[in-house]
Design a protein around this motif. Structure first.
Motif, short mmCIF file in Angstrom:
data_model
loop_
_atom_site.label_atom_id
_atom_site.label_comp_id
_atom_site.label_asym_id
_atom_site.label_seq_id
_atom_site.Cartn_x
_atom_site.Cartn_y
_atom_site.Cartn_z
N VAL A 279 -7.56 6.10 16.04
CA VAL A 279 -6.79 5.47 14.98
C VAL A 279 -5.87 6.51 14.36
O VAL A 279 -6.31 7.60 13.99
CB VAL A 279 -7.71 4.88 13.89
CG1 VAL A 279 -6.89 4.31 12.74
CG2 VAL A 279 -8.61 3.80 14.49
N TYR A 280 -4.58 6.19 14.28
CA TYR A 280 -3.60 7.09 13.69
C TYR A 280 -3.15 6.55 12.34
O TYR A 280 -3.01 5.34 12.16
CB TYR A 280 -2.39 7.25 14.60
CG TYR A 280 -2.66 8.00 15.88
CD1 TYR A 280 -2.46 9.38 15.95
CD2 TYR A 280 -3.10 7.33 17.03
CE1 TYR A 280 -2.70 10.08 17.13
CE2 TYR A 280 -3.34 8.02 18.21
CZ TYR A 280 -3.13 9.39 18.26
OH TYR A 280 -3.36 10.08 19.43
N LEU A 281 -2.88 7.46 11.41
CA LEU A 281 -2.39 7.10 10.09
C LEU A 281 -1.18 7.98 9.78
O LEU A 281 -1.26 9.21 9.83
CB LEU A 281 -3.48 7.32 9.03
CG LEU A 281 -3.10 6.93 7.60
CD1 LEU A 281 -3.04 5.41 7.48
CD2 LEU A 281 -4.12 7.49 6.61
N PHE A 282 -0.05 7.33 9.47
CA PHE A 282 1.18 8.09 9.22
C PHE A 282 1.74 7.78 7.84
O PHE A 282 1.75 6.64 7.39
CB PHE A 282 2.25 7.76 10.26
CG PHE A 282 3.59 8.37 9.93
CD1 PHE A 282 3.83 9.72 10.13
CD2 PHE A 282 4.60 7.58 9.40
CE1 PHE A 282 5.06 10.29 9.80
CE2 PHE A 282 5.84 8.13 9.07
CZ PHE A 282 6.06 9.49 9.27
N GLY A 283 2.26 8.85 7.20
CA GLY A 283 3.05 8.71 5.99
C GLY A 283 2.29 8.20 4.79
O GLY A 283 1.08 8.28 4.69
N GLY A 284 3.07 7.65 3.84
CA GLY A 284 2.50 7.12 2.61
C GLY A 284 2.60 8.10 1.45
O GLY A 284 3.27 9.12 1.52
N LEU A 285 1.92 7.76 0.39
CA LEU A 285 1.82 8.63 -0.77
C LEU A 285 0.47 9.34 -0.72
O LEU A 285 -0.57 8.70 -0.57
CB LEU A 285 1.91 7.83 -2.07
CG LEU A 285 3.31 7.52 -2.62
CD1 LEU A 285 3.18 6.64 -3.86
CD2 LEU A 285 4.07 8.79 -2.96
N LEU A 286 0.50 10.66 -0.84
CA LEU A 286 -0.73 11.45 -0.88
C LEU A 286 -1.13 11.65 -2.34
O LEU A 286 -0.33 12.13 -3.14
CB LEU A 286 -0.51 12.81 -0.20
CG LEU A 286 -0.25 12.78 1.30
CD1 LEU A 286 0.20 14.16 1.76
CD2 LEU A 286 -1.50 12.36 2.05
N HIS A 287 -2.35 11.28 -2.66
CA HIS A 287 -2.81 11.35 -4.04
C HIS A 287 -3.64 12.61 -4.27
O HIS A 287 -4.52 12.95 -3.49
CB HIS A 287 -3.64 10.11 -4.37
CG HIS A 287 -2.88 8.83 -4.24
ND1 HIS A 287 -2.07 8.33 -5.24
CD2 HIS A 287 -2.76 7.97 -3.20
CE1 HIS A 287 -1.51 7.21 -4.83
NE2 HIS A 287 -1.91 6.97 -3.60
N VAL A 288 -3.34 13.29 -5.38
CA VAL A 288 -4.05 14.51 -5.74
C VAL A 288 -5.22 14.14 -6.62
O VAL A 288 -5.05 13.46 -7.63
CB VAL A 288 -3.12 15.49 -6.49
CG1 VAL A 288 -3.85 16.79 -6.81
CG2 VAL A 288 -1.87 15.75 -5.66
N PRO A 289 -6.45 14.58 -6.25
CA PRO A 289 -7.61 14.24 -7.06
C PRO A 289 -7.50 14.81 -8.48
O PRO A 289 -7.01 15.91 -8.67
CB PRO A 289 -8.79 14.88 -6.30
CG PRO A 289 -8.25 15.34 -5.02
CD PRO A 289 -6.77 15.42 -5.11
N ASP A 290 -7.98 14.04 -9.43
CA ASP A 290 -8.06 14.49 -10.83
C ASP A 290 -6.70 14.88 -11.39
O ASP A 290 -6.61 15.72 -12.29
CB ASP A 290 -9.04 15.66 -10.97
CG ASP A 290 -10.42 15.33 -10.44
OD1 ASP A 290 -10.85 14.19 -10.67
OD2 ASP A 290 -11.03 16.18 -9.80
N ARG A 291 -5.62 14.31 -10.85
CA ARG A 291 -4.30 14.61 -11.37
C ARG A 291 -3.42 13.38 -11.16
O ARG A 291 -3.45 12.77 -10.09
CB ARG A 291 -3.70 15.82 -10.66
CG ARG A 291 -2.59 16.50 -11.46
CD ARG A 291 -2.18 17.78 -10.78
NE ARG A 291 -1.18 17.52 -9.73
CZ ARG A 291 -0.79 18.43 -8.86
NH1 ARG A 291 -1.32 19.63 -8.86
NH2 ARG A 291 0.13 18.14 -7.95
N ALA A 292 -2.67 13.03 -12.16
CA ALA A 292 -1.83 11.84 -12.07
C ALA A 292 -0.52 12.15 -11.35
O ALA A 292 0.56 12.03 -11.92
CB ALA A 292 -1.57 11.28 -13.46
N SER A 293 -0.62 12.57 -10.11
CA SER A 293 0.59 12.87 -9.35
C SER A 293 0.34 12.60 -7.87
O SER A 293 -0.80 12.53 -7.42
CB SER A 293 1.02 14.34 -9.54
OG SER A 293 0.05 15.21 -9.00
N CYS A 294 1.42 12.46 -7.13
CA CYS A 294 1.32 12.23 -5.70
C CYS A 294 2.62 12.65 -5.03
O CYS A 294 3.65 12.77 -5.68
CB CYS A 294 0.99 10.77 -5.39
SG CYS A 294 1.93 9.58 -6.34
N ASP A 295 2.56 12.88 -3.74
CA ASP A 295 3.70 13.34 -2.98
C ASP A 295 3.90 12.44 -1.76
O ASP A 295 2.93 11.97 -1.17
CB ASP A 295 3.51 14.78 -2.50
CG ASP A 295 3.42 15.77 -3.64
OD1 ASP A 295 4.22 15.64 -4.59
OD2 ASP A 295 2.56 16.66 -3.60
#
Length: 208
Positions: A96-112
């Motif tokens: 199973v492959y997973l590409f892209g999206g928003l990466l969420h940072v634990p314990d922080r209200a931010s993502c890349d």
């Protein structure tokens, strides 16, 4: 037709998740789930860790929650990520492959925004970060995708502004601010070959 499940251990209500069929299983993972406050009854979205997968058996119509491990937090990016949303998934040869999206940072209200490719070997239940070659798409989420002859094809999406060398026809700049710097709506098509290496190719399209 709505399929009735034979057990109460079903997948949590959520959004922006990825799903893929692997043999007689449907795997649901990543994205966000709704958690309800037991005192107020109010619900809020929480990121679903990549280490947790909900597996639906088509034959028995039952759900199972599967724990997986592996390279879920790449240290070379300077920060640990444990979940994604708005990604797309596909299956090739029991992987199973997973590409892209928003990466969420634990314990922080931010993502890349991400353009990383992860692979889950279903046999050993382990995620791996895949090294890719070629015309790698810019980081994005909310894109369309499909799989054809072991090739993964993506179109569009929203994310980090396209590379300066990209054709102006391949993206539409976003003139609003979303807190993540310069962003754009992509208008490009990319194809990922999975054999013999993982290589991206950007399809040259014409604007009519």
């Amino acid at each position: 037709t709505m399929i009735k499940s034979n057990c109460s251990n079903v997948v949590n209500t959520g959004a922006s998740h990825a799903a893929v069929r692997l043999a007689n299983k449907i795997l649901v993972f990543s994205g966000q789930t709704v958690r309800v406050n037991q005192y107020t009854g109010a619900g809020r979205f929480c990121e679903q860790p990549l280490s947790q997968i909900s597996c639906f058996d088509i034959n028995t119509r039952t759900w199972e929650h599967v724990e997986v491990s592996g390279d879920l937090s790449p240290s070379n990016f300077g920060v640990n990520y444990t979940s994604t949303s708005g990604s797309c998934a596909f299956a090739v040869d029991k992987k199973v492959y997973l590409f892209g999206g928003l990466l969420h940072v634990p314990d922080r209200a931010s993502c890349d925004y991400s353009n990383m490719l992860f692979c889950l070997n279903w046999a050993d239940r382990k995620w791996l970060l895949v090294n890719v070659e070629g015309d790698v798409p810019s980081p994005r989420d909310k894109f369309g995708s499909w799989c054809w002859n072991d090739q993964f094809i993506i179109f569009g999406g929203y994310g980090t502004a396209a590379h300066s060398s990209s054709s102006p026809a391949s993206y539409i700049p976003n003139h609003t601010r979303d807190g993540r710097g310069s962003t754009c709506w992509n208008n490009s098509v990319h194809i990922l070959q999975t054999h013999p290496t993982h290589c991206w190719t950007e399809v040259k399209c014409q604007v009519l």
